[in-house]
Design a protein around this motif. Structure first.
Motif, short mmCIF file in Angstrom:
data_model
loop_
_atom_site.label_atom_id
_atom_site.label_comp_id
_atom_site.label_asym_id
_atom_site.label_seq_id
_atom_site.Cartn_x
_atom_site.Cartn_y
_atom_site.Cartn_z
N LYS A 1 0.81 -1.22 0.00
CA LYS A 1 0.00 0.00 0.00
C LYS A 1 0.85 1.27 0.00
O LYS A 1 0.43 2.28 -0.55
CB LYS A 1 -0.98 0.01 1.17
CG LYS A 1 -0.38 0.29 2.52
CD LYS A 1 -1.45 0.38 3.59
CE LYS A 1 -0.82 0.68 4.93
NZ LYS A 1 -1.81 0.76 5.98
N TRP A 2 2.03 1.22 0.58
CA TRP A 2 2.87 2.43 0.61
C TRP A 2 3.37 2.76 -0.79
O TRP A 2 3.47 3.93 -1.16
CB TRP A 2 4.03 2.25 1.58
CG TRP A 2 3.56 1.93 2.96
CD1 TRP A 2 3.74 0.77 3.65
CD2 TRP A 2 2.75 2.76 3.80
NE1 TRP A 2 3.12 0.83 4.86
CE2 TRP A 2 2.51 2.05 4.99
CE3 TRP A 2 2.22 4.03 3.68
CZ2 TRP A 2 1.76 2.57 6.04
CZ3 TRP A 2 1.47 4.56 4.72
CH2 TRP A 2 1.26 3.83 5.88
N ARG B 1 0.37 4.24 -2.63
CA ARG B 1 0.14 5.63 -2.22
C ARG B 1 1.17 6.56 -2.87
O ARG B 1 0.85 7.68 -3.26
CB ARG B 1 0.16 5.75 -0.71
CG ARG B 1 -1.07 5.12 -0.08
CD ARG B 1 -1.05 5.22 1.41
NE ARG B 1 -1.24 6.61 1.83
CZ ARG B 1 -1.24 6.98 3.09
NH1 ARG B 1 -1.08 6.09 4.05
NH2 ARG B 1 -1.40 8.24 3.40
#
Length: 124
Positions: free
Chosen positions: A49-50, A53
């Protein structure tokens, strides 16, 4: 036998130095995949997810593309100019050849000079 006695300690020393240099990179890569909101090593869980993002953030992607464009153009320009300068200095004798060669060596010499001055100021 003499060479083997000297080779083993040097091999161990080299491995320790390489591990010392690579360990922070391994920790940063490991913390990039953690599921927690703060960097934790060893990572708790696994997520991308990082990275998602980061790729969705328009400001970061604009900066990545701009940095890439500047890096590629700088690489191309410096390669062409450096090749022509090296050919000119190496093949022909002309006025101001030595000062131009010295000027071309400044990027190699400058970091050592700055480090030397910094250490002199720090320790005096």
């Amino acid at each position: 036998m003499k060479n083997l006695v000297a080779t083993i300690p040097l091999g161990i020393l080299n491995a320790a130095i390489i591990l010392f240099l690579i360990a922070p990179i391994i920790v940063v890569i490991g913390t990039a995949f953690t599921t927690t909101g703060i960097p934790v090593f060893p990572p708790r869980g696994f997520t991308l997810k990082w990275f998602q993002r980061f790729l969705e953030a328009e400001g970061f992607m604009d900066a990545v593309w701009l940095s890439s464009a500047v890096a590629v153009s700088t690489m191309l320009l410096s390669s062409v100019l450096g090749t022509f300068a090296a050919l000119g200095i190496g093949r022909w004798k002309f006025f101001a050849r030595a000062p131009i060669a010295t000027f071309m060596m400044l990027p190699i010499l400058f970091p050592a000079t700055v480090m030397g001055l910094s250490l002199l100021i720090f320790f005096s």
